[in-house]
Motif scaffolding. Structure first.
Motif, mmCIF file in Angstrom:
data_model
loop_
_atom_site.group_PDB
_atom_site.id
_atom_site.type_symbol
_atom_site.label_atom_id
_atom_site.label_comp_id
_atom_site.label_asym_id
_atom_site.label_seq_id
_atom_site.Cartn_x
_atom_site.Cartn_y
_atom_site.Cartn_z
ATOM 1 N N ASN A 1 66.683 35.064 26.276
ATOM 2 C CA ASN A 1 67.673 35.151 25.209
ATOM 3 C C ASN A 1 69.092 35.271 25.772
ATOM 4 N N ALA A 2 69.222 36.029 26.833
ATOM 5 C CA ALA A 2 70.544 36.205 27.449
ATOM 6 C C ALA A 2 71.058 34.881 28.019
ATOM 7 N N GLN A 3 70.172 34.145 28.677
ATOM 8 C CA GLN A 3 70.572 32.845 29.228
ATOM 9 C C GLN A 3 70.949 31.868 28.113
ATOM 10 N N MET A 4 70.177 31.896 27.022
ATOM 11 C CA MET A 4 70.490 31.019 25.895
ATOM 12 C C MET A 4 71.819 31.403 25.262
ATOM 13 N N ALA A 5 72.051 32.698 25.118
ATOM 14 C CA ALA A 5 73.317 33.169 24.548
ATOM 15 C C ALA A 5 74.489 32.682 25.387
ATOM 16 N N ASP A 6 74.356 32.781 26.708
ATOM 17 C CA ASP A 6 75.433 32.317 27.589
ATOM 18 C C ASP A 6 75.669 30.814 27.430
ATOM 19 N N THR A 7 74.579 30.065 27.262
ATOM 20 C CA THR A 7 74.699 28.615 27.109
ATOM 21 C C THR A 7 75.394 28.256 25.801
ATOM 22 N N PHE A 8 74.970 28.892 24.705
ATOM 23 C CA PHE A 8 75.608 28.607 23.424
ATOM 24 C C PHE A 8 77.085 29.020 23.442
ATOM 25 N N GLU A 9 77.397 30.108 24.128
ATOM 26 C CA GLU A 9 78.796 30.520 24.219
ATOM 27 C C GLU A 9 79.602 29.484 25.005
ATOM 28 N N GLU A 10 79.000 28.971 26.067
ATOM 29 C CA GLU A 10 79.671 27.924 26.843
ATOM 30 C C GLU A 10 79.895 26.684 25.982
ATOM 31 N N TRP A 11 78.874 26.312 25.207
ATOM 32 C CA TRP A 11 79.021 25.165 24.308
ATOM 33 C C TRP A 11 80.131 25.414 23.290
ATOM 34 N N ASN A 12 80.213 26.648 22.818
ATOM 35 C CA ASN A 12 81.210 26.967 21.800
ATOM 36 C C ASN A 12 82.630 26.903 22.355
ATOM 37 N N ASN A 13 82.765 26.973 23.652
ATOM 38 C CA ASN A 13 84.078 26.842 24.282
ATOM 39 C C ASN A 13 84.451 25.382 24.509
ATOM 40 N N GLY A 14 83.542 24.474 24.138
ATOM 41 C CA GLY A 14 83.794 23.046 24.308
ATOM 42 C C GLY A 14 83.823 22.323 22.975
ATOM 43 N N ARG A 15 83.282 21.118 22.948
ATOM 44 C CA ARG A 15 83.389 20.270 21.751
ATOM 45 C C ARG A 15 82.486 20.735 20.605
ATOM 46 N N LEU A 16 81.542 21.642 20.894
ATOM 47 C CA LEU A 16 80.680 22.180 19.846
ATOM 48 C C LEU A 16 81.233 23.462 19.237
ATOM 49 N N ASP A 17 82.501 23.739 19.480
ATOM 50 C CA ASP A 17 83.171 24.918 18.929
ATOM 51 C C ASP A 17 82.991 24.961 17.407
ATOM 52 N N SER A 18 82.274 25.983 16.911
ATOM 53 C CA SER A 18 82.012 26.091 15.479
ATOM 54 C C SER A 18 81.524 27.491 15.146
ATOM 55 N N PHE A 19 81.617 27.836 13.887
ATOM 56 C CA PHE A 19 81.148 29.133 13.405
ATOM 57 C C PHE A 19 79.650 29.299 13.662
ATOM 58 N N LEU A 20 78.867 28.259 13.419
ATOM 59 C CA LEU A 20 77.407 28.383 13.543
ATOM 60 C C LEU A 20 76.969 28.568 14.994
ATOM 61 N N VAL A 21 77.610 27.875 15.927
ATOM 62 C CA VAL A 21 77.278 28.077 17.345
ATOM 63 C C VAL A 21 77.741 29.463 17.791
#
Length: 476
Positions: free
Chosen positions: A214-234
């Protein structure tokens, strides 16, 4: 002097909207058919708000408002809206305005508008997105009804209480006549269903195919949210994955049952796509995914009968994770492409003249699908002077899709090989493949229809407006 506006329905959304209105300096009257709910609100959340007045009888509620009276309904969609409006009508006068801010079906709004018009009372359908926090701090607002009345009596109020972007633009604008505002909100929710399910499937692939914590996934989604997938849901996804269960100390996500609820707007979107003869599989499959999740007991039994799951060895996990970001992004484009095609078709069908690029801007703040991505949709419509056949064909997105396709295919193939249920990512890819195919097997379909039903067919060597029937077999 009476109050400027009234709110009927003191559920969480109604309370939050009333507070939002009051916080912007407007005098508000509130009413709920269960008086104790109103009293509890006045004793708690509304305490200290001198410009919020409670009424415990509808007659008193209506009398507390300035003419033309403006009443916002924040009640459950369906028969409850009719029950409330039937009770309200005897106290209203010609020129008064009733605004349904719930998730009502757009056809119901049209019916109510026609009924109210006969009585000289104005009815508006208003899509509102953003949940409790949005209602309190500023939602995305999609009003529809009489344009002149909106400009004279509602524009200032609604733009004041709506969300605003960083440049100060309000996430509120007149949508069109009839129930177009709630239609747009319905499609917003259909896109939201797709967005959520795409993210959920990415989580599922990370967990069960890539073996991530879960921690690794959280870090990945946070990284995605800092890029082009920046969104409330991510953003909320990576925060959810880090949330601890106060009961056990474990990650809370691991104790939440895999049964998803729904309130019907996603289903309406899927049905509307069928009515319009449009392919919107990303949104439709997201609805089906929730339906399938709801039969948890049946799934447990079925899993007992078919416990085997194929082993899928992933050698390059880092590479597949990069591919997964591409698959999520491309699937997201497909979801929006389908949603905006549905809006365009509805606009033509119902004569609404929807401004699709501007609608994308309404969703940049305050609503559930708010994302940086929406500004690019507006740019795509601006670049094409509003004439967009499909978002995947615009200069804004075409090259990114082209780059993503190979990785997208790898993710879908691996997920299927591993026996993982990923309907929106997979069907988004199939939609892309179908939409970009010069040839489909529909020629055989039409031949079959002509055989058994004499439905005729067109020929590729004759003008398109000509139809033909072939005597496939002599009738004996």
């Amino acid at each position: 002097m009476g109050n400027y506006v009234g709110v009927i329905g003191m559920g969480v959304m109604g309370q939050s909207l009333a507070l939002n209105i009051a916080n912007h300096g407007y005098a508000v009257s509130v009413y709920n058919r269960h008086g104790q709910v109103t009293k509890d609100f006045m004793d708690t959340r509304a305490k200290g708000h001198d410009n919020i007045t409670a009424a415990y009888e509808l007659k008193d509620f209506v009398a507390s408002l300035d003419a033309p009276r403006k009443v916002i309904l924040m009640v459950k969609a369906g028969p409850v809206v009719d029950a409330v409006t039937d009770s309200l009508l005897p106290y209203l006068e010609k020129g008064d305005i009733v605004i349904d801010a719930g998730n009502s079906y757009f056809e119901d709004t049209k019916r109510r508008m026609e009924h109210y018009e006969e009585l000289g009372v104005n009815f508006f359908g208003m899509g509102v997105s953003g949940g409790e926090k949005g209602a309190l701090l500023g939602p995305s607002i999609m009003p529809s009804g009489d344009r002149d009345l909106y400009d004279r009596h509602l524009r200032t109020l609604l733009t004041d209480i709506s969300a605003h972007t960083e440049d100060g633009s309000p996430c509120c604008d007149y949508i069109g006549p009839e129930g177009s505002g709630q239609y747009v909100k319905m499609v917003h929710n259909g896109i939201e269903y797709g967005d959520i399910q795409i993210i959920d499937e990415a989580y599922f692939i990370m967990k069960h195919m890539l073996g991530m914590t879960n921690a690794q996934m959280a870090d990945t989604f946070e990284e995605w949210n800092n890029g082009r997938l920046d969104s409330f849901l991510v953003e909320i996804t990576y925060k959810i994955l880090r949330e601890k269960d106060p009961e056990t100390g474990d990650d809370l996500i691991d104790h939440i049952l895999d049964e998803a609820g729904q309130k019907g707007t996603g289903m309406w979107t899927a049905i509307e796509g069928l009515k319009m003869y449009l392919a919107i599989p990303t949104m439709a499959e997201a609805v089906f995914a929730r339906n399938l999740s709801a039969v948890k007991g049946e799934r447990v039994i079925a899993a007992g009968h078919f416990p085997e799951r194929p082993h899928c060895d992933v050698q390059d996990k880092r590479g597949l994770l990069e591919n997964l970001e591409q698959a999520v992004y491309a699937s997201k484009i497909m979801s929006y492409a389908q949603g905006f095609q549905l809006l365009a078709k509805a606009s033509d069908e119902y004569g609404w003249d929807l401004k699709l690029g501007d609608i994308a801007l309404l969703w940049r703040e305050g609503c559930i699908i708010r994302a940086k991505f929406l500004g690019r949709i507006k740019a795509a419509y601006d670049d094409s002077q509003g004439k967009v056949q499909n978002l995947m064909l615009t200069d804004e997105f075409m090259e990114e899709i082209r780059v993503a396709v190979a990785g997208w295919r790898r993710v879908v193939a691996k997920a299927i090989e591993a026996g993982l249920y990923v309907p929106t990512i997979a069907n988004s890819l199939l939609y892309f493949d179908g939409y970009t195919s010069e040839k489909l097997p529909a020629n055989l379909c039409q031949a079959q229809r002509d055989w058994f039903g004499a439905h005729t067919f067109r020929r590729d060597d004759q003008p398109h407006d000509l139809s033909f029937h072939h005597p496939w077999e002599e009738l004996g």
